[in-house]
Scaffold this motif. Structure first.
Motif, PDB file in Angstrom:
ATOM      1  N   THR A   1      11.823   0.210   2.856  1.00 52.89           N
ATOM      2  CA  THR A   1      12.563   0.983   3.756  1.00 52.89           C
ATOM      3  C   THR A   1      11.853   2.097   4.653  1.00 52.89           C
ATOM      4  O   THR A   1      11.948   2.291   5.733  1.00 52.89           O
ATOM      5  CB  THR A   1      13.500   1.810   3.032  1.00 52.89           C
ATOM      6  N   VAL A   2      10.748   2.573   4.041  1.00 53.46           N
ATOM      7  CA  VAL A   2       9.678   3.493   4.606  1.00 53.46           C
ATOM      8  C   VAL A   2       8.952   2.613   5.721  1.00 53.46           C
ATOM      9  O   VAL A   2       9.077   3.115   7.008  1.00 53.46           O
ATOM     10  CB  VAL A   2       8.528   3.934   3.475  1.00 53.46           C
ATOM     11  N   GLN A   3       8.656   1.481   5.575  1.00 54.16           N
ATOM     12  CA  GLN A   3       7.829   0.630   6.619  1.00 54.16           C
ATOM     13  C   GLN A   3       8.647   0.250   7.952  1.00 54.16           C
ATOM     14  O   GLN A   3       8.424   0.692   8.737  1.00 54.16           O
ATOM     15  CB  GLN A   3       7.096  -0.563   5.891  1.00 54.16           C
ATOM     16  N   SER A   4       9.866  -0.189   7.501  1.00 49.95           N
ATOM     17  CA  SER A   4      10.585  -0.586   8.453  1.00 49.95           C
ATOM     18  C   SER A   4      11.262   0.484   9.174  1.00 49.95           C
ATOM     19  O   SER A   4      11.832   0.365  10.552  1.00 49.95           O
ATOM     20  CB  SER A   4      12.009  -1.564   8.059  1.00 49.95           C
ATOM     21  N   GLU A   5      11.535   1.578   8.778  1.00 48.89           N
ATOM     22  CA  GLU A   5      12.235   2.662   9.223  1.00 48.89           C
ATOM     23  C   GLU A   5      11.410   4.021   9.949  1.00 48.89           C
ATOM     24  O   GLU A   5      11.492   4.247  10.972  1.00 48.89           O
ATOM     25  CB  GLU A   5      13.349   3.438   8.340  1.00 48.89           C
ATOM     26  N   LEU A   6      10.680   4.430   8.860  1.00 43.89           N
ATOM     27  CA  LEU A   6       9.791   5.345   9.303  1.00 43.89           C
ATOM     28  C   LEU A   6       8.559   4.949  10.432  1.00 43.89           C
ATOM     29  O   LEU A   6       8.120   5.480  11.130  1.00 43.89           O
ATOM     30  CB  LEU A   6       9.140   6.066   8.062  1.00 43.89           C
ATOM     31  N   PHE A   7       7.994   3.801  10.001  1.00 43.04           N
ATOM     32  CA  PHE A   7       7.002   3.187  10.948  1.00 43.04           C
ATOM     33  C   PHE A   7       7.457   1.761  11.633  1.00 43.04           C
ATOM     34  O   PHE A   7       6.665   1.037  11.756  1.00 43.04           O
ATOM     35  CB  PHE A   7       5.692   2.810   9.918  1.00 43.04           C
TER      36      PHE A   7
ATOM     37  N   ALA B   1       0.856  -1.012   0.021  1.00 45.69           N
ATOM     38  CA  ALA B   1      -0.031   0.090  -0.074  1.00 45.69           C
ATOM     39  C   ALA B   1       0.767   1.248  -0.029  1.00 45.69           C
ATOM     40  O   ALA B   1       0.591   2.296  -0.593  1.00 45.69           O
ATOM     41  CB  ALA B   1      -1.063   0.195   1.160  1.00 45.69           C
ATOM     42  N   LEU B   2       1.930   1.103   0.879  1.00 43.09           N
ATOM     43  CA  LEU B   2       2.864   2.428   0.876  1.00 43.09           C
ATOM     44  C   LEU B   2       3.423   2.645  -0.583  1.00 43.09           C
ATOM     45  O   LEU B   2       3.608   3.709  -1.124  1.00 43.09           O
ATOM     46  CB  LEU B   2       3.973   2.215   1.674  1.00 43.09           C
ATOM     47  N   ALA B   3       3.705   1.448  -1.143  1.00 41.98           N
ATOM     48  CA  ALA B   3       4.255   1.493  -2.581  1.00 41.98           C
ATOM     49  C   ALA B   3       3.160   2.035  -3.698  1.00 41.98           C
ATOM     50  O   ALA B   3       3.574   3.153  -4.509  1.00 41.98           O
ATOM     51  CB  ALA B   3       4.810   0.168  -3.244  1.00 41.98           C
ATOM     52  N   GLU B   4       1.997   1.848  -3.565  1.00 44.75           N
ATOM     53  CA  GLU B   4       1.116   2.431  -4.321  1.00 44.75           C
ATOM     54  C   GLU B   4       0.925   3.977  -4.116  1.00 44.75           C
ATOM     55  O   GLU B   4       0.639   4.674  -5.026  1.00 44.75           O
ATOM     56  CB  GLU B   4      -0.212   1.549  -4.384  1.00 44.75           C
TER      57      GLU B   4
ATOM     58  N   LEU C   1      16.689   8.344   1.971  1.00 44.08           N
ATOM     59  CA  LEU C   1      15.692   8.198   0.579  1.00 44.08           C
ATOM     60  C   LEU C   1      15.694   9.632  -0.215  1.00 44.08           C
ATOM     61  O   LEU C   1      16.130  10.568   0.354  1.00 44.08           O
ATOM     62  CB  LEU C   1      14.043   8.105   1.152  1.00 44.08           C
ATOM     63  N   PRO C   2      15.482   9.536  -1.653  1.00 43.67           N
ATOM     64  CA  PRO C   2      15.602  10.600  -2.344  1.00 43.67           C
ATOM     65  C   PRO C   2      14.622  11.780  -1.766  1.00 43.67           C
ATOM     66  O   PRO C   2      13.659  11.357  -1.080  1.00 43.67           O
ATOM     67  CB  PRO C   2      15.312  10.067  -3.685  1.00 43.67           C
ATOM     68  N   ASN C   3      14.999  13.001  -1.940  1.00 44.91           N
ATOM     69  CA  ASN C   3      14.182  14.094  -1.549  1.00 44.91           C
ATOM     70  C   ASN C   3      12.746  14.192  -2.116  1.00 44.91           C
ATOM     71  O   ASN C   3      11.818  14.502  -1.479  1.00 44.91           O
ATOM     72  CB  ASN C   3      14.852  15.568  -1.915  1.00 44.91           C
ATOM     73  N   ASP C   4      12.502  13.848  -3.380  1.00 46.53           N
ATOM     74  CA  ASP C   4      11.309  13.796  -3.912  1.00 46.53           C
ATOM     75  C   ASP C   4      10.520  12.816  -3.206  1.00 46.53           C
ATOM     76  O   ASP C   4       9.151  12.868  -3.163  1.00 46.53           O
ATOM     77  CB  ASP C   4      11.196  13.513  -5.434  1.00 46.53           C
ATOM     78  N   ILE C   5      10.992  11.654  -2.963  1.00 48.51           N
ATOM     79  CA  ILE C   5      10.150  10.562  -2.043  1.00 48.51           C
ATOM     80  C   ILE C   5       9.613  11.111  -0.820  1.00 48.51           C
ATOM     81  O   ILE C   5       8.565  11.097  -0.298  1.00 48.51           O
ATOM     82  CB  ILE C   5      11.149   9.238  -2.003  1.00 48.51           C
ATOM     83  N   LYS C   6      10.748  11.802   0.017  1.00 44.59           N
ATOM     84  CA  LYS C   6      10.371  12.429   1.377  1.00 44.59           C
ATOM     85  C   LYS C   6       9.516  13.323   1.065  1.00 44.59           C
ATOM     86  O   LYS C   6       8.865  13.636   2.017  1.00 44.59           O
ATOM     87  CB  LYS C   6      11.847  12.928   1.600  1.00 44.59           C
ATOM     88  N   GLU C   7       9.407  14.055   0.037  1.00 45.36           N
ATOM     89  CA  GLU C   7       8.266  15.121  -0.173  1.00 45.36           C
ATOM     90  C   GLU C   7       6.934  14.636  -0.071  1.00 45.36           C
ATOM     91  O   GLU C   7       5.885  15.030   0.170  1.00 45.36           O
ATOM     92  CB  GLU C   7       8.771  16.255  -1.182  1.00 45.36           C
ATOM     93  N   ARG C   8       6.889  13.312  -1.095  1.00 44.84           N
ATOM     94  CA  ARG C   8       5.610  12.722  -1.382  1.00 44.84           C
ATOM     95  C   ARG C   8       5.099  12.028   0.017  1.00 44.84           C
ATOM     96  O   ARG C   8       3.894  12.107   0.358  1.00 44.84           O
ATOM     97  CB  ARG C   8       5.784  11.460  -2.131  1.00 44.84           C
ATOM     98  N   ILE C   9       6.160  11.766   0.938  1.00 43.69           N
ATOM     99  CA  ILE C   9       5.539  11.154   2.134  1.00 43.69           C
ATOM    100  C   ILE C   9       4.967  12.356   3.023  1.00 43.69           C
ATOM    101  O   ILE C   9       4.038  11.961   3.609  1.00 43.69           O
ATOM    102  CB  ILE C   9       6.869  10.631   2.808  1.00 43.69           C
TER     103      ILE C   9
END
Length: 399
Positions: free
Chosen positions: A359-365, A345-348, A383-391
């Motif tokens: 990486t998002v799931q294991s580190e951010l959550f 779901a995070l990927a989508e 993570l790249p800056n554009d992905i961080k901005e989407r997060i």
């Protein structure tokens, strides 16, 4: 002897708050001392300083009023700018014999300054004060020395004025050196040499990771200081020596006199004491350790795979495209609770690959998905800056 050396007015105030009292290594003097004639000033200070040097050294601070318990009552700075460290050093130089090395530091404060005199135990003791007598400090008193006490100091200083010792430790299949300066003075150009082993061999094969070989002279080792060096492996020495190991220690004292000491050890003592294993035994032991390490890695991987499989079938897995997700949320700006989403779901939602989603799931959550896991701040995740901005735009972050 170790004692506290104040460098700033904050250090002085800290001493006051702690209640540091005069003792064997600490003396306070009021700035009123400088209201007397110069001869009286230097006579008093010469007694104080030689008494410290003839004993175990210490600190004398000028500009302190003390209370009845010999603690700091108030800071009373020296107001006359001419009563400075240069004036003090010049006045004492001709009144103390033999000459005494004193470090004088000035602490500037409002309305004046303080003077802090650091007197190490002297390798030239005993020293005479301006009245041609010898003194020593005992607790907070200054006592004249009797003739036999003066001779005792001379013998003590003679035996301790310069001296370095070498000790060798056999441990974990290796040989390590310790060089200790046991004298009152510094030692210089310190080096070691093992008979039968060239310096180049030690530099290239013994310590290839260091910038300098152990046999290159060390510039200085201070009084009371110990230098420890990880040494050679036992195999290195056994391949080059029959059994006997003669280690030569060389150094120069403060009078530029060269010293040389030889220490003899036997490799068989190391072998019998620590039970060095045969090459076959060492290979077998290393293989067992590697297998245990592989087993641990596989166990960790199995646990992680289990967690990922369980997360994949979580009811909030969604498994929809971003367009469908936006339609379901009825808003393209919908923020989703990231801690409840699977990595699919995070990927989508974030439009990223599975590896980045993991990486998002294991580190951010991490705290939500793994037992004992933690949530790392977004800025600390690689993570790249554009992905961080989407997060930031699409997910509700922890906390």
């Amino acid at each position: 002897m170790t004692y506290f050396r104040p460098r700033t007015i904050d250090d002085i105030l800290e001493m006051k708050e702690r209640g540091d009292a005069e003792g064997a290594t600490l003396e306070y003097k009021s700035s009123r001392l400088f209201e007397q004639k110069n001869e009286k000033i230097f006579e008093t200070l010469s007694k104080e300083l030689t008494a410290l040097a003839n004993a175990i050294g210490g600190i004398l601070i000028i500009g302190i009023d003390e209370d009845n318990e010999r603690r700091i009552l108030d800071v009373r700075p020296i107001e006359d700018p001419s009563k400075n460290e240069t004036w003090l050093e010049d006045g004492l130089l001709s009144r103390i014999a033999p000459s005494l090395q004193i470090s004088i530091e000035r602490i500037d404060v409002e309305r004046g300054h303080l003077l802090v005199l650091d007197v190490p135990p002297s390798r030239n003791a005993p020293h005479q004060a301006a009245d041609k007598r010898f003194y020593a400090r005992r607790l907070f008193r200054i006592d004249p020395l009797l003739t036999f006490e003066v001779e005792d100091i001379r013998r003590r200083v003679s035996s301790l004025s310069s001296g370095a010792s070498l000790s060798i430790t056999f441990q974990s299949g290796g040989v390590s050196f310790s060089i200790r300066n046991e004298g009152l003075g510094h030692i210089f150009d310190v080096s070691i040499q093992i008979a039968g082993i060239e310096n180049a061999n030690i530099a290239q094969e013994w310590t290839p990771g260091l910038e300098r070989p152990y046999t290159e002279p060390f510039r200085i080792i201070h009084s009371g200081e110990t230098r420890n060096f990880l040494g050679a492996g036992f195999e290195f020495l056994r391949d080059r020596l029959e059994d006997r190991m003669d280690v030569e220690l060389r150094y120069t004292d403060e009078d530029r006199k060269e010293h040389q000491k030889t220490y003899t050890y036997y490799l068989k003592d190391f072998h019998s004491t620590y039970g060095i294993k045969s090459p076959n035994e060492e290979v077998l032991e290393q293989g067992i350790k590697r297998l245990a390490n592989i087993e641990r890695i596989l166990s960790d991987l199995s646990r992680d795979l289990k967690v990922m499989r369980e997360s994949a079938f979580h009811p909030t897995g969604l498994n929809f495209s971003r367009t469908t997700l936006a339609a379901l949320s009825k808003s393209p700006d919908m923020k989703w609770p990231g801690q409840f989403l699977t990595f699919q779901a995070l990927a989508e939602i974030l439009e990223i690959d599975i590896e980045s989603a993991l990486t998002v799931q294991s580190e951010l959550f991490g705290a939500s998905h793994y037992l004992g896991g933690v949530n790392k701040p977004l800025q600390d995740i690689d993570l790249p800056n554009d992905i961080k901005e989407r997060i930031r735009q699409r997910l509700i972050l922890p906390g």
